[in-house]
Design a protein around this motif. Structure first.
Motif: not given
Length: 73
Positions: A47-73
């Motif tokens: 049940n815990w594995l199937e439960a709704t997550r309140y924080l989606n870590m995929d969004h955080l990873r994508e945000h970090k990637k975009e931040s690193l790209r912006a710093l590199a440019a």
């Protein structure tokens, strides 16, 4: 030190074990009680594995990637 989430999960498991063992009342042997406790632990874990997550870590990873790209440019 355990987080509040894990303490809450353990308390919930303990409550459910108590509730279910009170229903059964008398076990034929210790192994039958252990089987019930294992089944409850597996059920709660699934049940815990199937439960709704309140924080989606995929969004955080994508945000970090975009931040690193912006710093590199």
């Amino acid at each position: 030190m355990k987080s509040n989430v894990s303490i809450g999960m353990l308390e919930r498991l303990n409550q459910e074990i108590k509730r279910r063992t009170l229903v059964v009342r008398i076990f034929p042997n210790p192994r039958s009680c252990l089987r019930l406790v294992r089944a409850l632990a597996v059920e709660i874990h699934e049940n815990w594995l199937e439960a709704t997550r309140y924080l989606n870590m995929d969004h955080l990873r994508e945000h970090k990637k975009e931040s690193l790209r912006a710093l590199a440019a």
